[in-house]
Motif scaffolding. Sequence first.
Motif, mmCIF file in Angstrom:
data_model
loop_
_atom_site.group_PDB
_atom_site.id
_atom_site.type_symbol
_atom_site.label_atom_id
_atom_site.label_comp_id
_atom_site.label_asym_id
_atom_site.label_seq_id
_atom_site.Cartn_x
_atom_site.Cartn_y
_atom_site.Cartn_z
ATOM 1 N N ILE A 1 0.832 -1.218 0.000
ATOM 2 C CA ILE A 1 0.000 0.000 0.000
ATOM 3 C C ILE A 1 0.870 1.273 0.000
ATOM 4 O O ILE A 1 0.446 2.346 0.430
ATOM 5 N N THR A 2 2.096 1.129 -0.505
ATOM 6 C CA THR A 2 3.012 2.281 -0.559
ATOM 7 C C THR A 2 2.379 3.458 -1.286
ATOM 8 O O THR A 2 2.390 4.598 -0.802
ATOM 9 N N ASP A 3 1.816 3.188 -2.472
ATOM 10 C CA ASP A 3 1.224 4.269 -3.275
ATOM 11 C C ASP A 3 0.055 4.927 -2.538
ATOM 12 O O ASP A 3 -0.112 6.142 -2.581
ATOM 13 N N ARG A 4 -0.760 4.087 -1.869
ATOM 14 C CA ARG A 4 -1.895 4.634 -1.127
ATOM 15 C C ARG A 4 -1.432 5.527 0.022
ATOM 16 O O ARG A 4 -1.979 6.598 0.249
ATOM 17 N N LYS A 5 -0.389 5.068 0.742
ATOM 18 C CA LYS A 5 0.155 5.849 1.859
ATOM 19 C C LYS A 5 0.737 7.177 1.367
ATOM 20 O O LYS A 5 0.548 8.230 1.987
ATOM 21 N N LYS A 6 1.453 7.111 0.243
ATOM 22 C CA LYS A 6 2.039 8.329 -0.328
ATOM 23 C C LYS A 6 0.950 9.311 -0.714
ATOM 24 O O LYS A 6 1.063 10.518 -0.487
ATOM 25 N N ALA A 7 -0.119 8.785 -1.315
ATOM 26 C CA ALA A 7 -1.236 9.650 -1.728
ATOM 27 C C ALA A 7 -1.902 10.301 -0.513
ATOM 28 O O ALA A 7 -2.259 11.480 -0.549
ATOM 29 N N GLU A 8 -2.054 9.522 0.590
ATOM 30 C CA GLU A 8 -2.638 10.070 1.818
ATOM 31 C C GLU A 8 -1.755 11.178 2.406
ATOM 32 O O GLU A 8 -2.250 12.216 2.838
ATOM 33 N N GLU A 9 -0.437 10.923 2.405
ATOM 34 C CA GLU A 9 0.496 11.916 2.933
ATOM 35 C C GLU A 9 0.459 13.200 2.110
ATOM 36 O O GLU A 9 0.486 14.307 2.647
ATOM 37 N N GLU A 10 0.415 13.023 0.769
ATOM 38 C CA GLU A 10 0.365 14.188 -0.119
ATOM 39 C C GLU A 10 -0.923 14.977 0.112
ATOM 40 O O GLU A 10 -0.914 16.208 0.116
ATOM 41 N N ARG A 11 -2.023 14.245 0.306
ATOM 42 C CA ARG A 11 -3.311 14.909 0.534
ATOM 43 C C ARG A 11 -3.280 15.707 1.834
ATOM 44 O O ARG A 11 -3.715 16.859 1.885
ATOM 45 N N LYS A 12 -2.737 15.079 2.907
ATOM 46 C CA LYS A 12 -2.640 15.768 4.194
ATOM 47 C C LYS A 12 -1.748 17.006 4.096
ATOM 48 O O LYS A 12 -2.048 18.061 4.657
ATOM 49 N N LYS A 13 -0.639 16.867 3.364
ATOM 50 C CA LYS A 13 0.285 17.989 3.213
ATOM 51 C C LYS A 13 -0.374 19.128 2.446
ATOM 52 O O LYS A 13 -0.244 20.295 2.796
ATOM 53 N N LEU A 14 -1.108 18.762 1.379
ATOM 54 C CA LEU A 14 -1.791 19.769 0.564
ATOM 55 C C LEU A 14 -2.861 20.481 1.391
ATOM 56 O O LEU A 14 -2.999 21.710 1.321
#
Length: 265
Positions: A23-36
């Motif tokens: 779920i690396t891609d999913r985690k990265k997407a969540e982190e990017e969303r939180k950062k944004l």
Amino acid sequence: EVNTCVIYEKGQPVGIQGIARDITDRKKAEEERKKLEAQILYSQKLESLGILAGGIAHEYNNILVGIMGNAELALARLPENSPIRKHIKKIEESSQRAAELTNQMLIFSGKKVIAQRLINLSKLIEEMIPLFSAVISKKATIEFNCAPELPSIYGDAIQIYQLLMNLIVNASEAIGDTSGKITIQTNTINLTKEQIESEYFIEPVTPGKYVYVEISDTGVGMSDEMLSRIFDPFFSTKFAGRGLGLASVLGIVRGHKGTISLYSK
């Protein structure tokens, strides 16, 4: 992400079945969303504070004009030997200090007019070396790594003077009474869209070639909570601080269509 279950035969456990998903891609997407989301909230907060500070500063300015104008008229009409003159002069001096505060609030709000001309940042810093030496701690040393062939930028020299002085004073205070070093560096950098999104945290700028100034110190570092508030107007960790130094820095950078990267540990 792993899910497992026990396999039974005739009531006895004989094995385990497991499914593992990457779920690396999913985690990265969540982190990017939180950062944004955090960037958007921070930008909205700064915008709201800017509108508030700008509105207050304008109203405050109007009041100050009346106070300073009447003080000036009073001094013009009073005889030189009048004992009241010293009190009127105190009013003038206090009004001037209040005007400086108003000016900083206008800079933060982005409503301060920028008198643009071509500036070479390296040469500007060289001119300021005696001033830097006068304001830093006696135990701090300054190292200059300024690029000699730096492209000129359009900017307000007085505001950039103020920006540099605020950052140098901040670096010196971080060093405090211990020995330490402040480094000032200028150069050019080619910023990509990815770099801007991941390393810079005020209004996104257009990818391309930029002139930068970097100021670092060997002082105490900041906590994450402090980092998230250092550009807020009137936030200060110093007992006698007004909390407008770094807020002014942010306003000047925004006014010059630039961006800021911040790192501390």
